[in-house]
Motif scaffolding. Structure first.
Motif, PDB file in Angstrom:
ATOM      1  N   HIS A 131       5.283   5.818  -7.607  1.00 18.91           N
ATOM      2  CA  HIS A 131       5.340   5.402  -6.208  1.00 18.91           C
ATOM      3  C   HIS A 131       6.166   6.417  -5.429  1.00 18.91           C
ATOM      4  CE1 HIS A 131       6.090   3.008  -2.606  1.00 18.91           C
ATOM      5  NE2 HIS A 131       5.049   2.281  -2.971  1.00 18.91           N
ATOM      6  N   GLN A 152      12.790  -1.377  -2.804  1.00 16.13           N
ATOM      7  CA  GLN A 152      12.405  -2.016  -1.547  1.00 16.13           C
ATOM      8  C   GLN A 152      13.030  -1.306  -0.349  1.00 16.13           C
ATOM      9  OE1 GLN A 152      13.450  -6.167  -1.256  1.00 16.13           O
ATOM     10  NE2 GLN A 152      12.044  -6.549   0.423  1.00 16.13           N
ATOM     11  N   HIS A 264       4.716  -0.518   5.036  1.00 16.11           N
ATOM     12  CA  HIS A 264       6.103  -0.270   4.622  1.00 16.11           C
ATOM     13  C   HIS A 264       7.088  -1.123   5.430  1.00 16.11           C
ATOM     14  CE1 HIS A 264       3.888   2.658   2.506  1.00 16.11           C
ATOM     15  NE2 HIS A 264       3.665   3.417   3.567  1.00 16.11           N
ATOM     16  N   SER A 267       6.895  -4.317   3.480  1.00 21.84           N
ATOM     17  CA  SER A 267       7.605  -4.227   2.197  1.00 21.84           C
ATOM     18  C   SER A 267       9.097  -4.474   2.375  1.00 21.84           C
ATOM     19  CB  SER A 267       7.373  -2.857   1.558  1.00 21.84           C
ATOM     20  OG  SER A 267       6.019  -2.695   1.188  1.00 21.84           O
ATOM     21  N   ASN A 270       9.423  -8.179   2.347  1.00 26.97           N
ATOM     22  CA  ASN A 270       8.660  -8.869   1.296  1.00 26.97           C
ATOM     23  C   ASN A 270       7.564  -9.759   1.889  1.00 26.97           C
ATOM     24  OD1 ASN A 270       8.099  -9.285  -1.450  1.00 26.97           O
ATOM     25  ND2 ASN A 270       9.332 -11.137  -1.526  1.00 26.97           N
ATOM     26  N   THR A 273       0.952  -8.793   1.701  1.00 28.00           N
ATOM     27  CA  THR A 273       0.217  -7.707   2.347  1.00 28.00           C
ATOM     28  C   THR A 273      -1.187  -7.543   1.795  1.00 28.00           C
ATOM     29  OG1 THR A 273       2.302  -6.517   2.726  1.00 28.00           O
ATOM     30  CG2 THR A 273       0.269  -5.236   2.867  1.00 28.00           C
ATOM     31  N   THR A 287       1.499   2.467  -1.942  1.00 27.05           N
ATOM     32  CA  THR A 287       1.082   1.067  -1.964  1.00 27.05           C
ATOM     33  C   THR A 287       2.209   0.147  -1.497  1.00 27.05           C
ATOM     34  OG1 THR A 287       1.709   1.053  -4.296  1.00 27.05           O
ATOM     35  CG2 THR A 287      -0.624   1.351  -3.788  1.00 27.05           C
ATOM     36  N   PRO A 288       1.855  -1.081  -1.077  1.00 27.67           N
ATOM     37  CA  PRO A 288       2.880  -2.045  -0.652  1.00 27.67           C
ATOM     38  C   PRO A 288       3.833  -2.373  -1.798  1.00 27.67           C
ATOM     39  CG  PRO A 288       0.675  -2.781  -0.028  1.00 27.67           C
ATOM     40  CD  PRO A 288       0.494  -1.620  -0.938  1.00 27.67           C
ATOM     41  N   LEU A 289       5.084  -2.663  -1.452  1.00 29.44           N
ATOM     42  CA  LEU A 289       6.099  -3.031  -2.444  1.00 29.44           C
ATOM     43  C   LEU A 289       6.501  -4.502  -2.332  1.00 29.44           C
ATOM     44  CD1 LEU A 289       8.292   0.189  -2.275  1.00 29.44           C
ATOM     45  CD2 LEU A 289       6.960  -0.591  -4.230  1.00 29.44           C
ATOM     46  N   ALA A 290       5.756  -5.271  -1.560  1.00 27.65           N
ATOM     47  CA  ALA A 290       6.002  -6.710  -1.486  1.00 27.65           C
ATOM     48  C   ALA A 290       5.602  -7.337  -2.827  1.00 27.65           C
ATOM     49  CB  ALA A 290       5.196  -7.332  -0.350  1.00 27.65           C
ATOM     50  N   SER A 291       6.086  -8.549  -3.088  1.00 24.39           N
ATOM     51  CA  SER A 291       5.788  -9.201  -4.373  1.00 24.39           C
ATOM     52  C   SER A 291       4.371  -9.757  -4.426  1.00 24.39           C
ATOM     53  CB  SER A 291       6.800 -10.310  -4.651  1.00 24.39           C
ATOM     54  OG  SER A 291       6.828 -11.245  -3.581  1.00 24.39           O
ATOM     55  N   VAL A 293       0.578  -8.873  -3.118  1.00 25.24           N
ATOM     56  CA  VAL A 293      -0.196  -7.782  -2.528  1.00 25.24           C
ATOM     57  C   VAL A 293      -1.637  -7.831  -3.023  1.00 25.24           C
ATOM     58  CG1 VAL A 293      -0.503  -5.268  -2.579  1.00 25.24           C
ATOM     59  CG2 VAL A 293       1.786  -6.225  -2.286  1.00 25.24           C
TER      60      VAL A 293
END
Length: 340
Positions: A131, A152, A264, A267, A270, A273, A287-291, A293
């Motif tokens: 990432h 995050q 972002h 993200s 959280n 997305t 890529t998204p870093l939310a939990s 996705v």
């Protein structure tokens, strides 16, 4: 000895947001240090309340590209700061020159940066796989050291910077968790899901969840957002500053967007997305870093990716990577993300 650190990050807004974990970790790696960050002019407000940054210097890239003397004077002023370390996550040759002319004895950047010979600590950077946040953190940490570090992004705002959006939200009945943000634009045309597909997904999500649809983007995106949300959406394109965008994002139930900077923002808070990837691929590391996705993409196309950033037109003239996106699947996945 406390360090006086310069960080150069004049890339796109999304890249700047992804650099926020690095800002935090620089201060932890070098306790008691002072950190100055050079950013692309116009993006500085997204960092306005960042607690790790001591000073922000906006750089007008158009001006320094058009004037050698303007560039030289900018670097001359930088040198007066007496920096001891310069860290350059940006890999243009100008950033390497700024790093060298800053006077910092330690100059850290990537081996693949333009004019990287001007740096004296050069780190490898893979194009695919890790990432982007991991690539950024590799400038100061080993792979082993990065294992337990949060990737995050972090976004903050000053209370006085968000009174406008608070008023706008109240006027439109927007409260935390009762709206979906839809950001249909991108700097690059081949990274944009077509407006009719965005409209289909947005309208069905609105009808099936009962949540409000809020369209966001820059001033130039107002017409696109009006088209996507016609008859059911609240168009706030061009009506939010960067801190206001952060505030608005922090209360969303879901973000629907392309491979672009809103990912972002989401993200950082959280926020679930749903992102459509076309010309670019997840392996590039943005890529998204939310939990929660879901990445919507058309697999099996040998023409993907057609570039790191995408482009103005499809090189193959068919644009299948976006035209064949499954809107029905996107709606189902969006509902799943909202429900958790």
């Amino acid at each position: 000895m406390s360090e006086n650190i310069l960080v150069i990050q004049t890339a796109f807004l999304g890249d700047l947001i992804l650099t926020t974990p690095l800002f935090r970790e620089i201060k932890r790696r070098f306790p008691g240090s002072k950190m100055t960050v050079i950013v692309n002019k116009g993006t500085e407000s997204v960092l306005e309340a960042n607690p790790w940054i001591d000073e922000i210097i906006p750089l007008d890239k158009k001006q320094i590209k058009s004037s050698f003397f303007g560039f030289w004077n900018f670097c001359k002023e930088l040198r007066k700061h007496n920096f001891t370390i310069c860290i350059s996550p940006h890999f243009s040759f100008r950033s390497s020159i700024i790093s060298f002319l800053s006077g910092a004895k330690r100059r850290i950047g990537y081996k693949t940066a333009g004019f990287s010979f001007l740096l004296n600590e050069r780190k490898p950077r893979l194009l695919r796989g890790p990432h982007e946040v991991d690539k950024l953190l590799s400038l100061i940490y080993s792979e082993e050291e990065r294992k337990n570090i949060s990737r995050q992004p972090e976004l903050f705002w000053k209370p006085e910077s968000v009174t406008g959006i608070q008023s706008e939200m109240k006027k439109n009945g927007l409260e935390k968790g009762n709206y979906i943000l839809v950001s249909p634009s991108s700097v690059w045309e081949t990274k944009r899901l077509p407006a009719d597909k965005f409209k289909t997904v947005s309208k069905l999500l609105h009808e099936r969840t009962g949540l409000k649809i809020v369209l966001t983007g820059g001033k130039g995106d107002s017409k696109l957002c009006e088209e996507v949300g016609e008859g059911f959406g609240i168009n706030l394109a061009g009506k939010t500053s960067l801190p206001e965008m952060s505030y608005l994002m922090s209360g969303a139930a879901l973000l629907v967007t392309n491979d672009s900077s809103p990912i972002h923002f989401a993200s950082a808070f959280n926020i679930p997305t749903l992102a459509a990837f076309g010309a670019t691929i997840p392996a590039f590391g943005y890529t998204p870093l939310a939990s929660r996705v879901f990445i919507s993409e058309v697999n099996g196309l040998d023409c993907r990716p057609c570039g790191i950033h995408g482009g103005r037109v499809c090189p193959k003239k068919h644009f299948r990577c976006m035209l064949e996106q499954d809107t029905g699947r996107m709606v189902e996945e969006g509902i799943r993300l909202i429900k958790g």
